[in-house]
Design a protein around this motif. Sequence first.
Motif, short mmCIF file in Angstrom:
data_model
loop_
_atom_site.label_atom_id
_atom_site.label_comp_id
_atom_site.label_asym_id
_atom_site.label_seq_id
_atom_site.Cartn_x
_atom_site.Cartn_y
_atom_site.Cartn_z
N PRO A 1 69.22 88.04 -70.18
CA PRO A 1 70.52 87.37 -70.37
C PRO A 1 71.71 88.13 -69.79
CG PRO A 1 69.83 88.39 -72.41
CD PRO A 1 68.69 88.59 -71.45
N ARG A 2 71.60 89.45 -69.64
CA ARG A 2 72.74 90.24 -69.22
C ARG A 2 72.32 91.27 -68.17
NH1 ARG A 2 72.69 89.44 -74.57
NH2 ARG A 2 74.42 88.21 -75.45
N LEU A 3 73.26 91.59 -67.30
CA LEU A 3 73.02 92.54 -66.21
C LEU A 3 73.98 93.72 -66.35
CD1 LEU A 3 72.91 89.88 -63.35
CD2 LEU A 3 71.00 90.68 -64.77
N ILE A 4 73.57 94.86 -65.80
CA ILE A 4 74.41 96.06 -65.90
C ILE A 4 74.09 96.98 -64.73
CG2 ILE A 4 72.78 97.37 -67.35
CD1 ILE A 4 75.26 98.33 -68.95
N TRP A 5 75.10 97.76 -64.30
CA TRP A 5 74.97 98.68 -63.16
C TRP A 5 75.76 99.94 -63.50
CZ3 TRP A 5 71.91 99.28 -59.24
CH2 TRP A 5 72.29 99.95 -58.08
N PRO A 6 75.17 101.13 -63.31
CA PRO A 6 75.83 102.35 -63.79
C PRO A 6 76.78 103.01 -62.80
CG PRO A 6 73.62 102.87 -63.07
CD PRO A 6 73.78 101.39 -62.88
N PHE A 7 77.36 102.24 -61.90
CA PHE A 7 78.27 102.79 -60.90
C PHE A 7 79.50 101.88 -60.76
CE2 PHE A 7 73.98 104.04 -59.75
CZ PHE A 7 74.10 105.40 -59.48
N ASN A 8 80.64 102.49 -60.48
CA ASN A 8 81.86 101.74 -60.14
C ASN A 8 81.80 101.33 -58.67
OD1 ASN A 8 83.58 102.32 -62.64
ND2 ASN A 8 83.09 104.40 -61.97
N PHE A 9 82.33 100.13 -58.37
CA PHE A 9 82.48 99.75 -56.97
C PHE A 9 83.57 98.71 -56.80
CE2 PHE A 9 79.06 96.74 -58.31
CZ PHE A 9 79.62 95.54 -57.91
N ARG A 10 84.09 98.66 -55.60
CA ARG A 10 85.00 97.60 -55.14
C ARG A 10 84.40 97.00 -53.89
NH1 ARG A 10 90.37 95.68 -55.04
NH2 ARG A 10 91.08 95.08 -52.96
N PHE A 11 84.30 95.68 -53.86
CA PHE A 11 83.67 94.97 -52.75
C PHE A 11 84.70 94.01 -52.14
CE2 PHE A 11 81.16 91.75 -50.66
CZ PHE A 11 80.05 92.42 -50.18
N GLU B 1 77.66 87.28 -59.67
CA GLU B 1 78.14 86.84 -60.99
C GLU B 1 79.63 87.17 -61.19
OE1 GLU B 1 76.40 85.01 -62.71
OE2 GLU B 1 74.30 85.43 -62.27
N LEU B 2 80.21 87.95 -60.31
CA LEU B 2 81.62 88.31 -60.40
C LEU B 2 82.47 87.31 -59.63
CD1 LEU B 2 81.30 92.17 -59.81
CD2 LEU B 2 81.07 90.90 -61.96
N VAL B 3 83.74 87.21 -59.98
CA VAL B 3 84.65 86.24 -59.36
C VAL B 3 85.55 86.96 -58.35
CG1 VAL B 3 86.49 84.58 -59.78
CG2 VAL B 3 84.61 84.80 -61.42
N TYR B 4 85.68 86.36 -57.17
CA TYR B 4 86.57 86.92 -56.16
C TYR B 4 88.04 86.72 -56.52
CZ TYR B 4 83.27 88.07 -52.39
OH TYR B 4 82.31 88.66 -51.61
N THR B 5 88.84 87.74 -56.22
CA THR B 5 90.29 87.65 -56.25
C THR B 5 90.80 87.54 -54.82
OG1 THR B 5 90.49 88.97 -58.27
CG2 THR B 5 92.43 88.84 -56.86
N ARG B 6 91.69 86.59 -54.56
CA ARG B 6 92.27 86.50 -53.21
C ARG B 6 93.34 87.57 -53.07
NH1 ARG B 6 95.27 81.13 -51.26
NH2 ARG B 6 96.98 82.07 -52.45
N ASP B 7 93.20 88.41 -52.05
CA ASP B 7 94.15 89.50 -51.83
C ASP B 7 95.21 89.13 -50.80
OD1 ASP B 7 92.81 91.17 -53.64
OD2 ASP B 7 91.40 91.82 -52.10
N THR B 8 94.78 88.55 -49.67
CA THR B 8 95.71 88.16 -48.61
C THR B 8 95.24 86.87 -47.97
OG1 THR B 8 94.54 89.36 -46.85
CG2 THR B 8 96.21 90.59 -48.08
N ALA B 9 96.17 86.14 -47.36
CA ALA B 9 95.82 84.94 -46.60
C ALA B 9 96.97 84.57 -45.69
CB ALA B 9 95.49 83.77 -47.54
N ASP B 10 96.66 84.26 -44.43
CA ASP B 10 97.63 83.70 -43.51
C ASP B 10 96.92 82.66 -42.66
OD1 ASP B 10 96.29 85.11 -41.44
OD2 ASP B 10 97.62 86.84 -41.67
N GLU B 11 97.49 82.27 -41.55
CA GLU B 11 96.95 81.17 -40.77
C GLU B 11 95.56 81.46 -40.20
OE1 GLU B 11 98.18 78.24 -37.01
OE2 GLU B 11 99.36 80.04 -37.43
N LYS B 12 95.30 82.73 -39.87
CA LYS B 12 94.07 83.06 -39.15
C LYS B 12 93.18 84.08 -39.87
CE LYS B 12 96.31 82.11 -34.73
NZ LYS B 12 96.78 82.68 -33.44
N SER B 13 93.58 84.54 -41.07
CA SER B 13 92.76 85.53 -41.76
C SER B 13 92.96 85.43 -43.26
CB SER B 13 93.11 86.94 -41.27
OG SER B 13 94.43 87.28 -41.61
N ALA B 14 91.99 85.97 -43.98
CA ALA B 14 92.06 86.00 -45.45
C ALA B 14 91.15 87.10 -45.94
CB ALA B 14 91.66 84.66 -46.05
#
Length: 258
Positions: free
Chosen positions: A112-122, A75-88
């Motif tokens: 209707p709504r979801l929740i999680w009690p931990f911080n994370f970065r994926f 349900e979360l939206v990806y942010t593009r961090d890096t991109a070049d010819e052969k990697s992203a």
Amino acid sequence: MVSLKNGSHSVLINQGELISYKENDYEFIHQKGSPGWGHSDTEMFPIIGPTEGAGYRVQVPKGNAIQDQHGLLRELVYTRDTADEKSASFSKEYKAGTVVENSKYPKKSRVPRLIWPFNFRFEKRFELLEDRLEISFIIRGDKDMPYMLGYHPAFQLRSASARVVSDNDSYSLEEVMSAGNKALQVANTDRLTLMDEREMEFATNGFGHFMLWSPVANMICVEPVTFYPYAVEQQFLHEGFMHLNEPRVEFSIALTPK
């Protein structure tokens, strides 16, 4: 849209979703709009499997965890961090306790709504090499956070005799379809090969198992997972958790066309 190119191999990524992988113009990825699943890939995190039978609650050491099928990461939206010819690389971040709207509600879910009690970065990273595509998943978050991880890519099929082969067994498309929505478990392996008009080899690191799923004869999902969720009743889904006991953990899959 991000385009990667390396020799005869090419990849298209749309907001973190792998929508095309070609080798010499042969498309391996299931295309949206074709019969079957409405996506081409997604991630299952922080849980795998359905939760309706447990009232959409998942037992965790702290707080309130309300999760729908396969978790809230999708349900979360990806942010593009890096991109070049052969990697992203792309990332999603979640702050503990943030309420997330459930896109399955109300047609396919009662919550209707979801929740999680931990911080994370994926983080999701793509690297296109001369002979294969490597996809890595890096997880950072609160110490001891419970989690499961599954990767859910879909592949085109062109032959009714398509099979998935492991070191010890072989699975026909008919067997996979007969397993229905529970998916067919392939336990304790980090390698599989999809046999069709062309072959695709899968080599994983960190997952340990696969699930195979197909609702139609023209596609199949070959899904590396850390846990097969139908091994337990839904109220005991927490038995499949791993725990984040390092600052970061990494999982990967290599897709090698033949």
